[in-house]
Design a protein around this motif. Structure first.
Motif, PDB file in Angstrom:
ATOM      1  N   THR A  87       0.832  -1.192   0.000  1.00  0.00           N
ATOM      2  CA  THR A  87       0.000   0.000   0.000  1.00  0.00           C
ATOM      3  C   THR A  87       0.871   1.248   0.000  1.00  0.00           C
ATOM      4  O   THR A  87       1.969   1.268   0.536  1.00  0.00           O
ATOM      5  N   GLU A  91      -4.154   5.124  -1.744  1.00  0.00           N
ATOM      6  CA  GLU A  91      -4.754   3.801  -1.924  1.00  0.00           C
ATOM      7  C   GLU A  91      -5.276   3.615  -3.343  1.00  0.00           C
ATOM      8  O   GLU A  91      -5.307   2.502  -3.862  1.00  0.00           O
ATOM      9  N   LEU A  95      -4.795   0.241  -5.644  1.00  0.00           N
ATOM     10  CA  LEU A  95      -5.900  -0.551  -6.178  1.00  0.00           C
ATOM     11  C   LEU A  95      -5.826  -0.640  -7.694  1.00  0.00           C
ATOM     12  O   LEU A  95      -6.193  -1.664  -8.291  1.00  0.00           O
ATOM     13  N   ARG A 128      -5.008  -6.005  -2.644  1.00  0.00           N
ATOM     14  CA  ARG A 128      -6.382  -5.716  -2.210  1.00  0.00           C
ATOM     15  C   ARG A 128      -6.594  -6.084  -0.740  1.00  0.00           C
ATOM     16  O   ARG A 128      -7.307  -5.389  -0.020  1.00  0.00           O
ATOM     17  N   LEU A 132      -7.846  -3.052   1.303  1.00  0.00           N
ATOM     18  CA  LEU A 132      -9.294  -3.131   1.552  1.00  0.00           C
ATOM     19  C   LEU A 132      -9.666  -4.053   2.711  1.00  0.00           C
ATOM     20  O   LEU A 132     -10.768  -3.940   3.248  1.00  0.00           O
ATOM     21  N   ASP A 138     -14.088  -6.843  -3.262  1.00  0.00           N
ATOM     22  CA  ASP A 138     -13.052  -6.919  -4.290  1.00  0.00           C
ATOM     23  C   ASP A 138     -11.957  -7.921  -3.914  1.00  0.00           C
ATOM     24  O   ASP A 138     -11.390  -8.594  -4.781  1.00  0.00           O
TER      25      ASP A 138
END
Length: 613
Positions: A87, A91, A95, A128, A132, A138
């Motif tokens: 990350t 963000e 992604l 992800r 997330l 996702d």
């Protein structure tokens, strides 16, 4: 004989839309994000760099696009966390990198390089998960993509595929999207209608994706031979699709789509039941589910649609296994897209129809079902001992399979294995006609495919067994012994030792040793067969009785008459209980017992048994 069915493979990797496509349609990517992904994909198309180098390259692509769009964007350097797939403070960029990883993995996957594709998909999943969380929709979609690739890697990837599907499943089951269906007022404005339709779409996506994952789990268990687990998951998929109907009930076209998918699930459940060891129970359940599937497919798709034809074929297969050959023939002929022997069955017509099919129906194995049906009609003629017509239909099936493989964009393992089954069936027909050399040639072709595609597998063991049996019938006992040993070695590796097929191999090896004059080795093999059969079949089963007779005969030839006699007596007790004392098969056993008493110089007892014979 082997008959061919259209089973779970016809469902595909997922039911309906690809889950990733469903995810994106529910949350559209902004134009900027789409441009990032497209540019990154173009740059990487010809790249052969390592994964880490490729990730660094994609980070620069995304960063440069963003710098062009915003002067205030923070510069991304080589040692930025996102360059290694982690990350970043932004963000959004991370992604986007995850999406690019999946796109790259998908292109590699299309080339059949699954090991390499897995690395990119797993990197997308890792990103992800960090950005997330594990329970985001996702992230679950990424799990599905990883599982899908593992499932294409054959048996070596099945357990890993199941692991990732089970990791994704709770996210869908927990209802990431609303499961409420909302009514729309007749005078609602356009914005309200759009929002309401989006809510419906999300609810349906969630339910539909859950059914797809359940079906994929069921398919993997089926391919592993775990039919009870497969059945359980397909039943849950069926229940979930019925829920989906309640969500989509007001949209007729979508309702029909779900009904078609329900028909596919019903068809698959029927195929699982057709594998049931209790053929009467399994056959009844299989027939029930196939007929439910057929009713839907005939109504929505029509009687000549490929999926409807596949169901006719499957119903015919159940009748074949139940021994009702006339009924089997009726359904097999219905499964043909044209009348057998007509001009529509010519090579030219078949190629033309196959090309038309591909332009209209994506991913439907139309003529693959046709070749299966021709093979199955051949099997019915085999059972009726009409070997000329049997060979005609088997040869036609083989011709169609060759056309399918020529016209396929990529090699299909299922089609190769179907050809192997047809080769094996042709071999059996030629053997019935007394053509040993031709029969052996076709058995060898079947074995070559199965060894290449399956390796150590029960079907490969069956090919070795068939070759061994053929050699035995023509008195080539050394070659018979060699083939049966290979069959046994595979069966011991892939099956539990306490299995009827293992016992059959032990018996065949024992008989081959017997005819070669190696009686001690024959005795050892038959005793092993008895041990397995008493465990699997019981002490009062005809197979166990046959093995006692075999070991008694081997002891007799080895001049161990005191050991031969009790084994003959054990065989006598079992045969009396199973076929009765006056059955014609008893006479040879009476004679064997008499001969043993004669060798023991008990002529009076020998005379009693000889009179019974």
């Amino acid at each position: 004989m082997e008959v061919l069915q259209a089973g779970p493979s016809h469902i595909g990797v997922a039911i309906g839309q690809d889950p990733e496509a469903l995810s994106r349609s529910s949350r559209p990517i902004s134009n900027n994000r789409r441009r990032y992904s497209e540019q990154a994909s173009k740059v990487s198309e010809n790249s052969n760099n390592s994964l880490q180098d490729w990730l660094r390259e994609q980070t620069h692509v995304i960063g440069s696009r963003k710098r062009n769009n915003s002067a205030e964007t923070e510069e991304i350097t080589d040692d930025s966390p996102v360059s290694s797939g982690l990350t970043s403070t932004n963000e959004h960029d991370s992604l986007m990198l995850a999406i690019t990883c999946h796109d790259k993995g998908a292109r590699i996957e299309e080339d059949g390089r699954f090991e390499k594709a897995i690395k990119y998909h797993e990197k997308g999943l890792e990103i992800r998960s960090k950005v997330l969380g594990r329970n985001h929709f996702d992230t679950a979609i990424s799990c599905v993509r990883v599982a899908s690739v593992y499932s294409k890697m054959g048996e070596s990837g099945f357990d890993r595929a199941l692991e990732y599907y089970h990791r994704a499943l709770p996210v869908f089951l927990n209802g990431h999207y609303s499961d409420r269906d909302v009514d729309i007022d007749a005078d609602a404005d356009a914005e309200t209608v759009a929002i309401t339709n989006k809510s419906r779409s999300k609810a349906s996506i969630n339910t539909h994706s859950t059914a797809g994952i359940r079906a994929n789990i069921g398919s993997l268990h089926y391919r592993k031979g775990e039919y009870h687990d497969s059945l359980q998951n397909y039943r849950m998929a069926l229940s979930t699709l019925n829920q989906d109907i309640s969500i989509r009930i007001k949209n007729k076209s979508k309702f029909d789509k779900i009904r078609i998918e329900i028909a596919a699930i019903l068809n698959t459940i029927g195929t699982i039941y057709s594998k049931w060891p209790e053929i009467d129970v399994g056959g009844k359940e299989a027939m029930s589910h196939y007929n439910q599937s057929l009713k839907i497919r005939e109504k929505i798709l029509g009687k000549k649609h490929p999926e409807t034809l596949a169901t006719y074929n499957n119903i015919g297969s159940v009748h074949f296994n139940l021994g009702t050959f006339d009924a089997a023939m009726k359904y097999f002929k219905r499964a043909l897209p044209h009348r057998a022997g007509s001009k529509r069955g010519t090579v030219k017509a078949m190629r033309k129809r196959l090309a038309k099919q591909r332009s209209v129906l994506d991913n439907v194995d139309y003529d693959h079902t046709t070749s299966k049906t021709y093979s199955n009609i051949g099997s019915v003629h085999f059972k009726k001992e009409d070997f000329e017509r049997c060979l005609h239909y088997y040869t036609e099936a083989l011709r169609l399979q060759e056309i399918e493989n020529e016209d396929s964009a990529s090699k299909s393992v299922d089609k190769e294995l179907s050809a192997a089954t047809t080769y094996s069936n042709i071999a059996s027909a030629y053997n019935k006609q007394g053509d040993y050399e031709t029969s052996l040639d076709y058995h060898a072709r079947a074995l070559e495919i199965r060894e290449a595609e399956l390796g150590d597998h029960i079907d490969t063991a069956t090919s070795f067994y068939n070759i061994g049996f053929l050699h035995f019938q023509h008195d080539n006992y050394d070659l018979s012994l060699e083939a049966h040993q290979k069959s046994l070695n595979i069966r011991l590796r892939v099956l539990d030792e306490n299995n009827e097929d293992v016992a059959s191999s032990y018996n065949c090896i024992g008989i081959s040793y017997y005819h070669l004059g190696f009686y001690s080795e024959a005795i050892e093999s038959h005793l092993r067969a008895i041990k397995v059969e008493e465990t699997v079949c019981g002490t009062n089963h005809p197979r166990t009785g046959m093995s006692y007779n075999n070991v008694g005969t081997a002891y007799y030839k080895n001049r161990e008459y005191d050991l031969a006699l009790p084994n003959y007596m054990n065989a006598l007790v079992i045969k009396k209980n199973t076929i009765g004392p006056n059955h014609r098969d008893m006479y040879s056993l009476y004679s064997n017992i008499g001969a043993t008493y004669w060798r023991k110089r008990d002529k009076d007892e020998a005379a009693i048994w000889f009179r019974k014979a």
